[in-house]
Write an enzyme that holds these catalytic residues in place. Structure first.
Site, PDB file in Angstrom:
ATOM      1  N   ILE A 178       0.866  -1.179   0.000  1.00  0.00           N
ATOM      2  CA  ILE A 178       0.000   0.000   0.000  1.00  0.00           C
ATOM      3  C   ILE A 178       0.903   1.230   0.000  1.00  0.00           C
ATOM      4  O   ILE A 178       1.759   1.379   0.873  1.00  0.00           O
ATOM      5  CB  ILE A 178      -0.922   0.037   1.242  1.00  0.00           C
ATOM      6  CG1 ILE A 178      -1.744  -1.259   1.367  1.00  0.00           C
ATOM      7  CG2 ILE A 178      -1.825   1.275   1.185  1.00  0.00           C
ATOM      8  CD1 ILE A 178      -2.756  -1.499   0.271  1.00  0.00           C
ATOM      9  N   LYS A 179       0.692   2.112  -0.984  1.00  0.00           N
ATOM     10  CA  LYS A 179       1.508   3.325  -1.076  1.00  0.00           C
ATOM     11  C   LYS A 179       0.876   4.444  -0.256  1.00  0.00           C
ATOM     12  O   LYS A 179      -0.282   4.793  -0.462  1.00  0.00           O
ATOM     13  CB  LYS A 179       1.623   3.779  -2.538  1.00  0.00           C
ATOM     14  CG  LYS A 179       2.698   3.072  -3.306  1.00  0.00           C
ATOM     15  CD  LYS A 179       2.695   3.494  -4.759  1.00  0.00           C
ATOM     16  CE  LYS A 179       3.772   4.486  -5.070  1.00  0.00           C
ATOM     17  NZ  LYS A 179       3.859   4.756  -6.520  1.00  0.00           N
ATOM     18  N   ILE A 180       1.685   4.987   0.642  1.00  0.00           N
ATOM     19  CA  ILE A 180       1.251   6.102   1.489  1.00  0.00           C
ATOM     20  C   ILE A 180       2.263   7.232   1.328  1.00  0.00           C
ATOM     21  O   ILE A 180       3.468   6.995   1.431  1.00  0.00           O
ATOM     22  CB  ILE A 180       1.169   5.660   2.974  1.00  0.00           C
ATOM     23  CG1 ILE A 180       0.128   4.546   3.137  1.00  0.00           C
ATOM     24  CG2 ILE A 180       0.839   6.849   3.878  1.00  0.00           C
ATOM     25  CD1 ILE A 180       0.044   3.957   4.533  1.00  0.00           C
TER      26      ILE A 180
END
Length: 373
Positions: free
Chosen positions: A142-144
């Protein structure tokens, strides 16, 4: 078995994981992603709002699924979520072998939280958990974004046992805060009883955009001393980041305590490695950033350039910290306001992704409208 390109094989052998910075339904359906895995050493995929916006706008690969969703009464947000998570899930499946062979280090596919949430910690956490559940693959990232609001979200999401790709890192100072957020998240994950060896993370450090912004300022300053510094900041910045990585993960006590419980290092990932300035070598941000335990995510054009004429000379980063620092000292001396550069780049980075997301929503709305007629 198909032979791998020798230049890219040399890059991989030097400790750099080659990831593709692109994904589309066409690429999945045609077998092109598998072909890149087999011939160009690709062992991972990154996506972002701009990539999906482009995929939606070009061709008709999504038409039938969007028509089906329109018939079910899906709104724009639900449609985007369904279509993008389907692509990412399929890419995860294509890369399963690479994930297994690397003990979970590679074979990773990244999907980004809605960039409009970059300033909202709680909503970022909620969407990260939601995306993790929807895609339902262990090799997902998951890209944050590494915004101020993103940092506590990174810690919270890792604490849930979810693997994270931290994106939009421009300065070494912010990168240190990202490593701190990672270690805090892993400490919380340990407290919660998660298997730390199953939680992975990369820190995406943007390269070419640093040169674009600083070169613009150097040209404005003018003079031989300033102009001689063009094209040096991006690589120097990344090399300083790698020195910070070594300090924290190779020598740091805090990580050693986690390592004893199975925690992996958070690898630096070089992002924004497509060269924007035609005066520079089109493999600059690959050949000059070769170091063990790193990832380089590249647009296909850059992968092809490295395959064709990239000269891999082994590790070009370790031990270069002092020279890289001299570049930054010189930039400050000629009048480049470095703190301002990094603020501008972060704001622009978020804005670009928000703009792409808005275009993606408009394109999806248009397609939903056409499908329901």
């Amino acid at each position: 078995m198909t032979a791998q390109n020798p230049n890219l094989a040399a890059l991989s052998a030097a400790g750099v994981s080659v990831w593709l910075d692109d994904l589309s339904r066409d690429r999945l359906r045609s077998g092109n992603l598998q072909e890149l895995i087999d011939t160009k050493c690709v062992v991972g995929v990154t996506t972002n709002p701009s990539i999906f916006q482009k995929a939606f706008a070009e061709g008709h690969a999504y038409d039938s699924q969007i028509a089906e969703l329109a018939a079910r009464g899906a709104d724009v947000d639900a449609t985007i979520r369904t279509v993008t998570t389907d692509d990412v899930r399929n890419a995860c499946d294509v890369l399963t072998r690479e994930w297994e062979n690397s003990d979970g280090v590679d074979g990773r596919v990244s999907i980004e939280v809605d960039p409009r949430l970059a300033g909202d910690t709680d909503k970022t956490i909620a969407q990260a958990v939601e995306l993790w559940k929807i895609v339902d693959r262990p090799n997902l990232f998951i890209k944050i974004p590494a915004t101020q609001a993103g940092l506590p979200a990174i810690t919270a999401v890792l604490a849930e046992g979810i693997s994270v790709n931290v994106t939009l890192i421009f300065s070494v100072e912010r990168y240190r805060a990202v490593m701190d957020a990672y270690l805090a998240g892993m400490e919380k994950a340990r407290e919660a009883g998660h298997d730390l060896s199953k939680i992975h993370s990369v820190a995406s450090f943007f390269v070419s955009r640093v040169d674009t912004e600083i070169d613009k300022r150097l040209e404005k300053i003018g003079g031989e001393r300033a102009l001689a510094l063009r094209g040096q900041a991006g690589v120097a910045n990344a090399r300083l980041a790698y020195a910070a990585y070594q300090e924290v993960f190779e020598g740091g006590q805090r990580y050693q305590a986690l390592k004893a419980d199975g925690a992996r290092v958070q690898r630096p990932l070089w992002a924004s490695t497509g060269v924007k300035n035609p005066d520079y070598s089109d493999t600059l941000y690959v050949t000059e950033l070769v170091a063990p335990n790193t990832v380089n995510t590249m647009p296909e054009k850059t992968i092809d350039a490295v395959a064709d004429h990239g000269v891999i000379r082994g590790d070009t980063v370790t031990g270069t910290g002092p020279d890289a620092q001299r570049v930054f000292d010189e930039l400050a001396a000629v009048g480049v306001d470095l703190p301002d550069v990094f603020v501008v780049l972060e704001n622009e980075g978020v804005e670009k992704f928000v703009d792409s997301w808005t275009e993606l929503m408009e394109e999806t709305q248009k397609q939903l409208g056409s499908a329901s007629k």
